[in-house]
Scaffold this active site. Structure first.
Site, PDB file in Angstrom:
ATOM      1  N   GLU A  93     -70.413  35.743  -4.193  1.00 19.70           N
ATOM      2  CA  GLU A  93     -69.118  36.402  -4.299  1.00 19.70           C
ATOM      3  C   GLU A  93     -69.256  37.851  -4.718  1.00 19.70           C
ATOM      4  O   GLU A  93     -70.245  38.248  -5.342  1.00 19.70           O
ATOM      5  CB  GLU A  93     -68.266  35.646  -5.308  1.00 19.70           C
ATOM      6  N   CYS A 106     -68.150  45.040  -7.267  1.00 17.56           N
ATOM      7  CA  CYS A 106     -69.048  44.279  -8.127  1.00 17.56           C
ATOM      8  C   CYS A 106     -69.833  43.329  -7.229  1.00 17.56           C
ATOM      9  O   CYS A 106     -69.244  42.490  -6.548  1.00 17.56           O
ATOM     10  CB  CYS A 106     -68.209  43.510  -9.149  1.00 17.56           C
ATOM     11  N   CYS A 113     -78.008  31.461 -11.058  1.00 25.33           N
ATOM     12  CA  CYS A 113     -78.694  32.249 -12.078  1.00 25.33           C
ATOM     13  C   CYS A 113     -79.438  31.268 -12.980  1.00 25.33           C
ATOM     14  O   CYS A 113     -79.003  30.137 -13.156  1.00 25.33           O
ATOM     15  CB  CYS A 113     -77.651  33.020 -12.894  1.00 25.33           C
ATOM     16  N   CYS A 117     -76.596  31.372 -19.828  1.00 25.08           N
ATOM     17  CA  CYS A 117     -75.583  31.766 -20.823  1.00 25.08           C
ATOM     18  C   CYS A 117     -74.475  30.706 -20.888  1.00 25.08           C
ATOM     19  O   CYS A 117     -73.980  30.246 -19.861  1.00 25.08           O
ATOM     20  CB  CYS A 117     -74.969  33.126 -20.472  1.00 25.08           C
ATOM     21  N   CYS A 120     -70.966  31.158 -19.003  1.00 23.80           N
ATOM     22  CA  CYS A 120     -70.971  31.741 -17.653  1.00 23.80           C
ATOM     23  C   CYS A 120     -71.020  30.672 -16.571  1.00 23.80           C
ATOM     24  O   CYS A 120     -71.847  29.763 -16.614  1.00 23.80           O
ATOM     25  CB  CYS A 120     -72.168  32.676 -17.505  1.00 23.80           C
TER      26      CYS A 120
HETATM   27  N1  SAH Z   1     -76.716  38.760 -15.591  1.00 23.31           N
HETATM   28  C1  SAH Z   1     -76.106  40.024 -15.848  1.00 23.31           C
HETATM   29  C2  SAH Z   1     -75.007  40.421 -14.893  1.00 23.31           C
HETATM   30  C3  SAH Z   1     -74.035  39.369 -14.431  1.00 23.31           C
HETATM   31  S1  SAH Z   1     -72.842  38.798 -15.562  1.00 23.31           S
HETATM   32  C4  SAH Z   1     -75.613  40.080 -17.274  1.00 23.31           C
HETATM   33  O1  SAH Z   1     -75.705  39.082 -17.971  1.00 23.31           O
HETATM   34  O2  SAH Z   1     -75.181  41.133 -17.716  1.00 23.31           O
HETATM   35  C5  SAH Z   1     -71.732  40.133 -15.788  1.00 23.31           C
HETATM   36  C6  SAH Z   1     -71.022  40.088 -17.114  1.00 23.31           C
HETATM   37  O3  SAH Z   1     -70.047  39.039 -17.151  1.00 23.31           O
HETATM   38  C7  SAH Z   1     -71.972  39.828 -18.281  1.00 23.31           C
HETATM   39  O4  SAH Z   1     -71.654  40.662 -19.356  1.00 23.31           O
HETATM   40  C8  SAH Z   1     -71.650  38.378 -18.613  1.00 23.31           C
HETATM   41  O5  SAH Z   1     -72.040  38.079 -19.910  1.00 23.31           O
HETATM   42  C9  SAH Z   1     -70.158  38.351 -18.371  1.00 23.31           C
HETATM   43  N2  SAH Z   1     -69.563  37.028 -18.277  1.00 23.31           N
HETATM   44  C10 SAH Z   1     -70.052  35.920 -17.726  1.00 23.31           C
HETATM   45  N3  SAH Z   1     -69.190  34.888 -17.844  1.00 23.31           N
HETATM   46  C11 SAH Z   1     -68.128  35.376 -18.490  1.00 23.31           C
HETATM   47  C12 SAH Z   1     -66.899  34.813 -18.930  1.00 23.31           C
HETATM   48  N4  SAH Z   1     -66.623  33.533 -18.747  1.00 23.31           N
HETATM   49  N5  SAH Z   1     -66.028  35.638 -19.549  1.00 23.31           N
HETATM   50  C13 SAH Z   1     -66.309  36.951 -19.746  1.00 23.31           C
HETATM   51  N6  SAH Z   1     -67.435  37.525 -19.364  1.00 23.31           N
HETATM   52  C14 SAH Z   1     -68.349  36.757 -18.749  1.00 23.31           C
END
Ligand code: SAH
Length: 346
Positions: A93, A106, A113, A117, A120
Site C-alpha cells: 500500500e 508515503c 515486516c 513492533c 503495527c
Molecule cells: N519501519 C519504519 C517505517 C514504517 S512505519 C519505522 O518503524 O519507522 C512508519 C511509522 O508509523 C513508524 O513511526 C511506526 O512506528 C508508525 N506506526 C506503525 N503503526 C502505527 C500505529 N498503529 N499508530 C501510529 N503509528 C504507527
C-alpha cells in the site's frame, strides 16, 4: 536465472548491463529515459532502439510494474490510499497526502515486516518480500500519473523497514533523485526507521542529504523493549549515538516519531525522562496519536495527555509538534489497508 529488473538499476548499473550485452554505452541513457521519464512498461515502446535490441532486452531483462487493485479517498482531507499488486502477487500500500506545499507520497519498502513492533499492523505476518527499487519507484510514478500532478516529496514510511532492505532502498533514493527521473531533491525524501543503528551508521557514510526519521516511541529501554523488539538489539544509548553522529555529520535535523499510547508511554514522567536524552541533538519530536489496531491492544492517548507531553518537551527546549492526522477514515495507518485486504482474501 531471474531476469534483471531494468527499472531498479541506477544509470551507472544500467550502463554496465548494456555494455555486458555488447551494446554501446549511450543506449543506457536512452533506456533510462524510457523507464524514468516517459515511464513505459514494455520494451516494444522503446522505439529508438532497434527491434533486435528490444528482443534481446526482453529475453535478458524485465520491467517491474504494479497494478492498482484498490483506491480509497478520504472524504475528510483528500488523502488517497492505494493498494497495489506486485508482479509476484504480493500486495502493498501507498498513501497520497495533499499538503499546501505539494503532494507527498508515503511508500512501502517491504511487503510485511519482520521488526515486530507491538502496535503495527504491517508486522503481523512477518516479512513477505523485499521490494525492488523499481517497485518502490512505481508507487510514486503510478500515483503521479493517476492524479496528473507532480509529487514533490516522498516518505519511506509505509509498510516495511527501509534499512532492512538497504540496497534496494538506496537505489530507489538515487534513481528518484536523478535528473532524468523524478528529480526529487534529497531533502524531499524522508526515510523512517525503527532504529537499526548499524543501518543509520551506514547511511551516514553515504553522505546524503535525505531526512532521517526515527521511530522512538519510548523514553527508556524498559518501555521500548516492551513495544519494539528491535531495541533489544540496539538499545537507546546505541541508537541515540547513531542519531547524534548522523545529524552532526550531515547537519540535517532528525525527526523523532513518538506514537502516543495510553498508559504505556504517554505520562508526564516519560516526557521528563525523554527531554534530556535529546537535548544536545539537532532534532524535533513528532507526536502521533497511535492508531488503534484491532489485532493489538493499544489505545490512543487522550488529547490532554498529548498536549501536556508536547508542552513538557517544548518547555525543555525540544521542539515538538503533534502530527495532523490524515486519512483516519480510510485505514491509512501503516499496514492497515493491506491487512484488511489480506484478511478478506484468506
Ligand atoms: N519501519 C519504519 C517505517 C514504517 S512505519 C519505522 O518503524 O519507522 C512508519 C511509522 O508509523 C513508524 O513511526 C511506526 O512506528 C508508525 N506506526 C506503525 N503503526 C502505527 C500505529 N498503529 N499508530 C501510529 N503509528 C504507527
Amino acid at each position: 536465472m531471474a531476469k534483471t529488473d531494468l527499472k531498479s538499476l541506477t544509470i551507472n548499473e544500467l550502463e554496465d548491463f548494456i555494455i555486458s550485452l555488447g551494446e554501446p554505452k549511450f543506449r543506457a541513457k536512452q533506456i533510462y529515459q524510457w523507464l524514468h521519464e516517459k515511464r513505459v512498461s514494455s520494451f516494444d515502446e522503446m522505439t529508438n532502439l532497434s527491434k533486435s535490441l528490444r528482443a534481446k532486452l526482453a529475453e535478458e531483462a524485465k520491467i517491474s510494474g504494479l497494478k492498482i487493485i484498490e483506491k480509497h479517498e478520504s472524504s475528510k482531507d483528500g488523502t488517497v490510499k492505494y493498494l497495489f499488486a506486485l508482479d509476484n502477487d504480493n500486495v502493498i500500500e501507498s498513501v497520497l497526502m495533499k499538503y499546501s506545499y505539494g503532494n507527498a507520497v508515503c511508500v512501502s519498502s517491504q511487503a510485511g515486516c519482520r521488526m515486530g513492533c507491538g502496535f503495527c499492523a504491517s508486522t503481523i505476518n512477518g516479512l513477505e518480500y523485499n521490494l525492488l527499487a523499481g517497485e518502490i519507484l512505481s508507487q510514486v510514478y503510478m500515483i503521479q500519473e493517476d492524479i496528473g500532478e507532480r509529487i514533490s516529496s516522498v516518505v519511506l514510511m509505509g509498510s516495511g523497514e527501509p534499512l532492512d532492505n538497504y540496497s534496494n532502498v538506496l537505489k530507489f533514493i538515487k534513481i528518484a533523485n536523478s535528473d532524468l527521473g523524478l528529480g526529487l531533491g534529497q531533502r524531499h525524501i524522508t526515510l523512517s526507521t525503527c532504529g537499526l543503528a548499524d543501518g543509520i551508521d551506514r547511511l551516514r557514510e553515504e553522505d546524503l542529504q535525505i531526512t532521517l526519521a526515527v521511530s522512538l516511541h519510548a523514553p527508556n529501554d524498559e518501555i521500548r523493549n516492551k513495544i519494539m523488539p528491535v531495541s533489544k538489539k540496539y538499545d537507546m544509548n546505541r541508537l541515540l549515538t547513531a542519531c547524534k553522529n548522523y545529524s552532526d555529520y550531515t547537519k540535517r535535523r532528525i525527526t523523532f516519531e513518538y506514537a502516543m499510547i495510553k498508559g504505556v508511554n504517554d505520562s508526564r514522567e516519560c516526557a521528563l525522562e525523554l527531554a534530556p536524552k535529546l537535548k544536545n541533538m539537532l532534532c524535533h519530536v513528532n507526536l502521533i496519536p497511535v492508531n488503534d489496531v484491532k489485532e493489538r491492544n493499544f489505545i490512543k492517548s487522550s488529547e490532554a495527555a498529548i498536549q501536556e507531553f508536547a508542552s513538557v518537551l517544548n518547555s525543555k527546549g525540544i521542539e515538538t509538534t503533534v502530527r495532523r492526522k490524515l486519512g483516519s477514515d480510510i485505514n491509512a495507518a501503516c499496514g492497515q489497508l493491506r491487512r484488511g485486504y489480506l484478511n478478506n482474501r484468506r
